[in-house]
Design a protein around this motif. Structure first.
Motif, PDB file in Angstrom:
ATOM      1  N   VAL A   1      39.717  38.868  48.364  1.00 50.94           N
ATOM      2  CA  VAL A   1      40.707  38.846  47.263  1.00 50.94           C
ATOM      3  C   VAL A   1      41.660  39.688  47.693  1.00 50.94           C
ATOM      4  O   VAL A   1      41.512  41.044  47.855  1.00 50.94           O
ATOM      5  CB  VAL A   1      40.011  39.009  45.814  1.00 50.94           C
ATOM      6  N   TYR A   2      43.088  39.162  47.807  1.00 48.04           N
ATOM      7  CA  TYR A   2      44.128  40.075  48.127  1.00 48.04           C
ATOM      8  C   TYR A   2      44.785  40.221  46.905  1.00 48.04           C
ATOM      9  O   TYR A   2      45.082  39.502  45.930  1.00 48.04           O
ATOM     10  CB  TYR A   2      45.080  38.971  48.860  1.00 48.04           C
ATOM     11  N   ASP A   3      45.152  41.520  46.576  1.00 44.40           N
ATOM     12  CA  ASP A   3      45.971  42.005  45.424  1.00 44.40           C
ATOM     13  C   ASP A   3      47.467  41.528  45.475  1.00 44.40           C
ATOM     14  O   ASP A   3      47.645  40.911  46.271  1.00 44.40           O
ATOM     15  CB  ASP A   3      45.649  43.381  45.116  1.00 44.40           C
ATOM     16  N   LEU A   4      48.033  41.978  44.389  1.00 41.09           N
ATOM     17  CA  LEU A   4      49.531  41.502  44.299  1.00 41.09           C
ATOM     18  C   LEU A   4      50.238  41.848  45.478  1.00 41.09           C
ATOM     19  O   LEU A   4      51.366  41.171  45.860  1.00 41.09           O
ATOM     20  CB  LEU A   4      49.905  41.796  42.876  1.00 41.09           C
ATOM     21  N   ASN A   5      50.023  43.012  46.145  1.00 40.57           N
ATOM     22  CA  ASN A   5      50.685  43.543  47.226  1.00 40.57           C
ATOM     23  C   ASN A   5      50.171  42.784  48.699  1.00 40.57           C
ATOM     24  O   ASN A   5      50.547  43.367  49.530  1.00 40.57           O
ATOM     25  CB  ASN A   5      50.571  44.979  47.340  1.00 40.57           C
ATOM     26  N   GLU A   6      49.215  41.984  48.191  1.00 41.76           N
ATOM     27  CA  GLU A   6      48.696  40.978  49.503  1.00 41.76           C
ATOM     28  C   GLU A   6      47.747  42.157  50.307  1.00 41.76           C
ATOM     29  O   GLU A   6      47.435  41.933  51.667  1.00 41.76           O
ATOM     30  CB  GLU A   6      49.724  40.316  50.380  1.00 41.76           C
ATOM     31  N   SER A   7      47.267  43.106  49.898  1.00 42.73           N
ATOM     32  CA  SER A   7      46.180  43.849  50.459  1.00 42.73           C
ATOM     33  C   SER A   7      44.669  43.396  50.038  1.00 42.73           C
ATOM     34  O   SER A   7      44.684  43.285  48.697  1.00 42.73           O
ATOM     35  CB  SER A   7      46.341  45.414  50.096  1.00 42.73           C
ATOM     36  N   PRO A   8      43.808  43.372  50.750  1.00 44.96           N
ATOM     37  CA  PRO A   8      42.410  43.170  50.445  1.00 44.96           C
ATOM     38  C   PRO A   8      41.955  43.962  49.462  1.00 44.96           C
ATOM     39  O   PRO A   8      41.938  45.430  49.759  1.00 44.96           O
ATOM     40  CB  PRO A   8      41.748  42.886  51.547  1.00 44.96           C
ATOM     41  N   ILE A   9      41.508  43.274  48.317  1.00 45.04           N
ATOM     42  CA  ILE A   9      40.677  44.458  47.355  1.00 45.04           C
ATOM     43  C   ILE A   9      39.469  45.019  48.053  1.00 45.04           C
ATOM     44  O   ILE A   9      38.581  44.083  48.506  1.00 45.04           O
ATOM     45  CB  ILE A   9      40.437  43.733  45.944  1.00 45.04           C
ATOM     46  N   LYS A  10      39.285  46.379  48.239  1.00 50.48           N
ATOM     47  CA  LYS A  10      38.179  46.879  48.768  1.00 50.48           C
ATOM     48  C   LYS A  10      36.876  46.697  48.244  1.00 50.48           C
ATOM     49  O   LYS A  10      35.816  46.250  49.012  1.00 50.48           O
ATOM     50  CB  LYS A  10      38.207  48.215  49.240  1.00 50.48           C
ATOM     51  N   LYS A  11      36.691  46.847  47.150  1.00 48.96           N
ATOM     52  CA  LYS A  11      35.454  46.850  46.424  1.00 48.96           C
ATOM     53  C   LYS A  11      35.573  45.929  45.095  1.00 48.96           C
ATOM     54  O   LYS A  11      36.158  46.249  44.178  1.00 48.96           O
ATOM     55  CB  LYS A  11      34.889  47.941  46.140  1.00 48.96           C
ATOM     56  N   LEU A  12      34.995  44.672  45.284  1.00 46.79           N
ATOM     57  CA  LEU A  12      35.144  43.783  44.253  1.00 46.79           C
ATOM     58  C   LEU A  12      34.057  44.297  43.254  1.00 46.79           C
ATOM     59  O   LEU A  12      33.037  44.496  43.418  1.00 46.79           O
ATOM     60  CB  LEU A  12      34.928  42.245  44.660  1.00 46.79           C
ATOM     61  N   LYS A  13      34.542  43.993  41.739  1.00 46.85           N
ATOM     62  CA  LYS A  13      33.478  44.348  40.554  1.00 46.85           C
ATOM     63  C   LYS A  13      32.850  42.939  40.387  1.00 46.85           C
ATOM     64  O   LYS A  13      32.829  41.963  41.060  1.00 46.85           O
ATOM     65  CB  LYS A  13      34.362  44.665  39.555  1.00 46.85           C
ATOM     66  N   LYS A  14      31.931  43.219  39.553  1.00 44.81           N
ATOM     67  CA  LYS A  14      31.039  42.242  39.116  1.00 44.81           C
ATOM     68  C   LYS A  14      31.656  41.603  37.987  1.00 44.81           C
ATOM     69  O   LYS A  14      32.341  42.272  37.072  1.00 44.81           O
ATOM     70  CB  LYS A  14      29.506  42.769  38.740  1.00 44.81           C
ATOM     71  N   GLY A  15      31.222  40.259  37.751  1.00 43.95           N
ATOM     72  CA  GLY A  15      31.857  39.703  36.495  1.00 43.95           C
ATOM     73  C   GLY A  15      30.805  39.963  35.371  1.00 43.95           C
ATOM     74  O   GLY A  15      29.933  41.076  35.475  1.00 43.95           O
ATOM     75  N   PHE A  16      30.555  39.108  34.724  1.00 43.17           N
ATOM     76  CA  PHE A  16      29.586  39.129  33.580  1.00 43.17           C
ATOM     77  C   PHE A  16      28.115  39.021  33.978  1.00 43.17           C
ATOM     78  O   PHE A  16      27.823  37.938  34.808  1.00 43.17           O
ATOM     79  CB  PHE A  16      29.805  38.154  32.215  1.00 43.17           C
ATOM     80  N   THR A  17      27.251  40.015  33.830  1.00 40.48           N
ATOM     81  CA  THR A  17      25.721  39.771  34.258  1.00 40.48           C
ATOM     82  C   THR A  17      24.974  40.186  33.348  1.00 40.48           C
ATOM     83  O   THR A  17      25.123  41.110  32.378  1.00 40.48           O
ATOM     84  CB  THR A  17      25.548  40.713  35.392  1.00 40.48           C
ATOM     85  N   HIS A  18      23.696  39.550  32.980  1.00 41.33           N
ATOM     86  CA  HIS A  18      22.669  39.817  32.050  1.00 41.33           C
ATOM     87  C   HIS A  18      22.243  41.266  32.617  1.00 41.33           C
ATOM     88  O   HIS A  18      22.164  41.187  33.942  1.00 41.33           O
ATOM     89  CB  HIS A  18      21.682  38.816  31.879  1.00 41.33           C
ATOM     90  N   PHE A  19      21.300  41.803  32.023  1.00 40.09           N
ATOM     91  CA  PHE A  19      20.483  42.851  32.486  1.00 40.09           C
ATOM     92  C   PHE A  19      21.007  44.047  33.217  1.00 40.09           C
ATOM     93  O   PHE A  19      20.626  44.482  34.302  1.00 40.09           O
ATOM     94  CB  PHE A  19      19.531  42.233  33.419  1.00 40.09           C
TER      95      PHE A  19
END
Ligand code: ADP
Ligand code: MG
Length: 313
Positions: free
Chosen positions: A294-312
């Motif tokens: 995923v590229y951020d607004l400056n078009e640099s790749p986001i190094k560590k993507l977060k998790k979305g909603f997860t159970h447990f």
């Protein structure tokens, strides 16, 4: 992999006799030589999936809408549903409002409630849904092709903004507070079937847990990778102005669709969007490298993507 999917894979994912079993938005059963039944089930639990003060009418709507979303994610047409509801000390007014919301949703999307179960317990709603689909039109998570454009319907992050507002994490103007809580509490899954759109796509998944986790499921199923550009994400003016794209990347509950389509269909899809047939945006493409970039607004790749909603978690 999150714990939720470890549980499913370790304990429940067994070989089945059906054309498509565990692992997609719906399972497929042969209906006849030309059609499948798509069958799926989704549950809403108090405090996990909805706040205690959620209006009963909206909850009734949402309980069915989240299931319709999974059927649409297969390119199928929702037909029949069974409602299992656990109720704890609720008034008959509450049940009446819940049923009004549920039946309004059923009417809008052409679904019949054909059975279910009613019990006492912590408020929980579980719906099983059946949809019908011609075999040639099926949209699986595993159908993405190298070089496909990635498209997303509607607007992302608005439901998460509504949730942040209800949790008093942000202050919003009245109209935005209303529209974002509506998106959270009364989602309206996009019907790509009526628009004859499904034939242009190779794969799809609905966004229930967030764009990043759900697109990750799609590329893992397709054995491919993806790149997505934050600047292309369809977000409302507030998210854009405040640059809170995390809401669009990791916020759950949008119930929009992520779809992939061959590049040759780009113009026809764009034209349908221009003509107002559907709100759909191109956000990236399918790649060979088996990961999500995923590229951020400056078009640099986001190094560590977060998790979305997860159970447990
Ligand atoms: P979705 O978000 O589209 O509703 P889920 O992430 O809930 O899908 O589930 C992923 C896949 O795992 C689906 O195919 C679903 O049917 C299957 N699944 C989830 N829980 C179970 C379970 N307890 N037993 C069998 N299959 C399950
Ligand atoms: Mg789904």
């Amino acid at each position: 992999m999150t714990f939720e999917f470890e549980i499913i894979n370790k304990f429940f994912k067994k070989k089945t006799s059906v054309p498509l079993g565990i692992g997609d938005d719906a399972a497929l059963i042969n209906k006849n030589s030309k059609e499948y039944w798509a069958i799926s089930q989704d549950t809403l639990n108090l405090n996990t999936h909805f706040l205690p003060n959620t209006p009963a009418k909206d909850l009734g709507w949402k309980s069915l809408a989240v299931n319709i979303s999974d059927i649409y994610a297969m390119g199928a047409e929702p037909k029949y549903a069974l409602l299992s509801i656990a109720i704890n000390n609720k008034s008959s007014n509450w049940v009446s409002d819940f049923s009004k919301g549920l039946l309004a949703c059923a009417k809008k999307y052409g679904v019949e409630i054909i059975g279910g179960d009613t019990t006492r317990g912590q408020t929980s709603i579980s719906i099983s849904i059946l949809g019908s689909i011609f075999k040639k039109n099926i949209l699986k998570r595993s159908g993405a092709k190298l070089g496909d454009d990635i498209w997303v319907t509607g607007e992302l992050g608005t439901a998460a903004l509504g949730f942040a507002y209800l949790k008093k994490k942000v202050r919003l103007k009245k109209s935005l507070a209303k529209s974002s809580t509506q998106k959270l509490q009364k989602p309206k899954p996009p019907n790509i079937r009526t628009k004859e759109l499904y034939k242009y796509f190779n794969s799809a998944i609905d966004i229930s847990d967030g764009l990043v986790p759900d697109l990750t499921h799609l590329i893992e199923s397709s054995n491919l990778g993806a790149e997505v550009f934050s600047k292309y994400l369809p977000v409302n003016a507030y998210i854009k102005k405040n640059k809170i794209y995390d809401l669009a990347l990791y916020g759950g509950d949008d119930y929009e669709l992520v779809l992939t389509a061959c590049k040759k269909n780009r113009n026809v899809i764009s034209n349908l969007a221009k003509n107002g047939k559907i709100k759909i945006s191109r956000i990236g493409k399918i790649t060979l490298n088996k990961k999500l970039l995923v590229y951020d607004l400056n078009e640099s790749p986001i190094k560590k993507l977060k998790k979305g909603f997860t159970h447990f978690s």
